[in-house]
Design a protein around this motif. Sequence first.
Motif, PDB file in Angstrom:
ATOM      1  N   ILE A   1      69.474 -43.904  -8.466  1.00  0.00           N
ATOM      2  CA  ILE A   1      70.806 -44.509  -8.588  1.00  0.00           C
ATOM      3  C   ILE A   1      71.170 -45.118  -7.240  1.00  0.00           C
ATOM      4  O   ILE A   1      71.005 -44.475  -6.207  1.00  0.00           O
ATOM      5  N   PRO A   2      71.670 -46.350  -7.227  1.00  0.00           N
ATOM      6  CA  PRO A   2      72.047 -46.962  -5.951  1.00  0.00           C
ATOM      7  C   PRO A   2      73.116 -46.130  -5.229  1.00  0.00           C
ATOM      8  O   PRO A   2      74.068 -45.643  -5.838  1.00  0.00           O
ATOM      9  N   LEU A   3      72.945 -45.965  -3.936  1.00  0.00           N
ATOM     10  CA  LEU A   3      73.860 -45.159  -3.132  1.00  0.00           C
ATOM     11  C   LEU A   3      75.274 -45.735  -3.161  1.00  0.00           C
ATOM     12  O   LEU A   3      76.253 -44.990  -3.198  1.00  0.00           O
ATOM     13  N   SER A   4      75.383 -47.043  -3.199  1.00  0.00           N
ATOM     14  CA  SER A   4      76.714 -47.656  -3.235  1.00  0.00           C
ATOM     15  C   SER A   4      77.445 -47.271  -4.520  1.00  0.00           C
ATOM     16  O   SER A   4      78.650 -47.017  -4.511  1.00  0.00           O
ATOM     17  N   TRP A   5      76.736 -47.198  -5.628  1.00  0.00           N
ATOM     18  CA  TRP A   5      77.367 -46.811  -6.888  1.00  0.00           C
ATOM     19  C   TRP A   5      77.813 -45.358  -6.836  1.00  0.00           C
ATOM     20  O   TRP A   5      78.903 -45.011  -7.295  1.00  0.00           O
ATOM     21  N   LEU A   6      76.966 -44.508  -6.277  1.00  0.00           N
ATOM     22  CA  LEU A   6      77.337 -43.092  -6.143  1.00  0.00           C
ATOM     23  C   LEU A   6      78.564 -42.923  -5.254  1.00  0.00           C
ATOM     24  O   LEU A   6      79.435 -42.100  -5.540  1.00  0.00           O
TER      25      LEU A   6
ATOM     26  N   ALA B   1      85.076 -52.084   2.371  1.00  0.00           N
ATOM     27  CA  ALA B   1      84.777 -52.558   3.728  1.00  0.00           C
ATOM     28  C   ALA B   1      83.416 -52.048   4.183  1.00  0.00           C
ATOM     29  O   ALA B   1      82.642 -52.788   4.822  1.00  0.00           O
ATOM     30  N   ILE B   2      83.104 -50.814   3.850  1.00  0.00           N
ATOM     31  CA  ILE B   2      81.792 -50.255   4.206  1.00  0.00           C
ATOM     32  C   ILE B   2      80.681 -51.033   3.504  1.00  0.00           C
ATOM     33  O   ILE B   2      79.646 -51.341   4.103  1.00  0.00           O
ATOM     34  N   PHE B   3      80.905 -51.355   2.229  1.00  0.00           N
ATOM     35  CA  PHE B   3      79.883 -52.111   1.501  1.00  0.00           C
ATOM     36  C   PHE B   3      79.729 -53.519   2.053  1.00  0.00           C
ATOM     37  O   PHE B   3      78.635 -54.075   2.052  1.00  0.00           O
ATOM     38  N   ALA B   4      80.819 -54.107   2.531  1.00  0.00           N
ATOM     39  CA  ALA B   4      80.738 -55.448   3.120  1.00  0.00           C
ATOM     40  C   ALA B   4      80.011 -55.401   4.468  1.00  0.00           C
ATOM     41  O   ALA B   4      79.251 -56.318   4.794  1.00  0.00           O
ATOM     42  N   LEU B   5      80.247 -54.344   5.232  1.00  0.00           N
ATOM     43  CA  LEU B   5      79.596 -54.225   6.543  1.00  0.00           C
ATOM     44  C   LEU B   5      78.126 -53.824   6.440  1.00  0.00           C
ATOM     45  O   LEU B   5      77.315 -54.211   7.277  1.00  0.00           O
ATOM     46  N   PHE B   6      77.808 -53.034   5.427  1.00  0.00           N
ATOM     47  CA  PHE B   6      76.442 -52.536   5.261  1.00  0.00           C
ATOM     48  C   PHE B   6      75.916 -52.888   3.868  1.00  0.00           C
ATOM     49  O   PHE B   6      75.822 -52.028   2.986  1.00  0.00           O
ATOM     50  N   PRO B   7      75.541 -54.144   3.637  1.00  0.00           N
ATOM     51  CA  PRO B   7      75.047 -54.535   2.309  1.00  0.00           C
ATOM     52  C   PRO B   7      73.729 -53.866   1.938  1.00  0.00           C
ATOM     53  O   PRO B   7      73.359 -53.831   0.769  1.00  0.00           O
ATOM     54  N   ALA B   8      73.047 -53.285   2.897  1.00  0.00           N
ATOM     55  CA  ALA B   8      71.776 -52.616   2.601  1.00  0.00           C
ATOM     56  C   ALA B   8      71.976 -51.353   1.771  1.00  0.00           C
ATOM     57  O   ALA B   8      71.013 -50.820   1.209  1.00  0.00           O
ATOM     58  N   LEU B   9      73.202 -50.874   1.670  1.00  0.00           N
ATOM     59  CA  LEU B   9      73.458 -49.684   0.851  1.00  0.00           C
ATOM     60  C   LEU B   9      73.131 -49.916  -0.615  1.00  0.00           C
ATOM     61  O   LEU B   9      72.876 -48.972  -1.361  1.00  0.00           O
ATOM     62  N   ASP B  10      73.128 -51.171  -1.050  1.00  0.00           N
ATOM     63  CA  ASP B  10      72.767 -51.471  -2.435  1.00  0.00           C
ATOM     64  C   ASP B  10      71.301 -51.193  -2.715  1.00  0.00           C
ATOM     65  O   ASP B  10      70.929 -50.885  -3.848  1.00  0.00           O
ATOM     66  N   SER B  11      70.477 -51.293  -1.701  1.00  0.00           N
ATOM     67  CA  SER B  11      69.043 -51.082  -1.914  1.00  0.00           C
ATOM     68  C   SER B  11      68.642 -49.615  -1.753  1.00  0.00           C
ATOM     69  O   SER B  11      67.579 -49.224  -2.212  1.00  0.00           O
TER      70      SER B  11
END
Length: 96
Positions: free
Chosen positions: A64-69, A48-58
Amino acid sequence: RRRSRGRWRQPRLPAGDTQRATALYAAQRRRGIPALVLMFTLLLGLPAIFALFPALDSVRLLGIPLSWLMLAVLPYPAMALLARWQLRRAERLEDE
């Protein structure tokens, strides 16, 4: 090794101990619900956090991408802390 030829019987507790063990089991299950809810909130909340904040991928940390961590590293220490918290709560019930 030899195998036991007799039937295995489950040990029986005296009546007083059985009632206490049943009450303790029920109390520990009730106390376990918040830890379980927090764990599922953590694990199901990350998508849900990744869906709300897609900028975390960048966003990158050490390349290393923050979303992966967040997916690979964050849940394990959080679940270990939840398990320790729940274990201490269950032990306190047994000590009472």
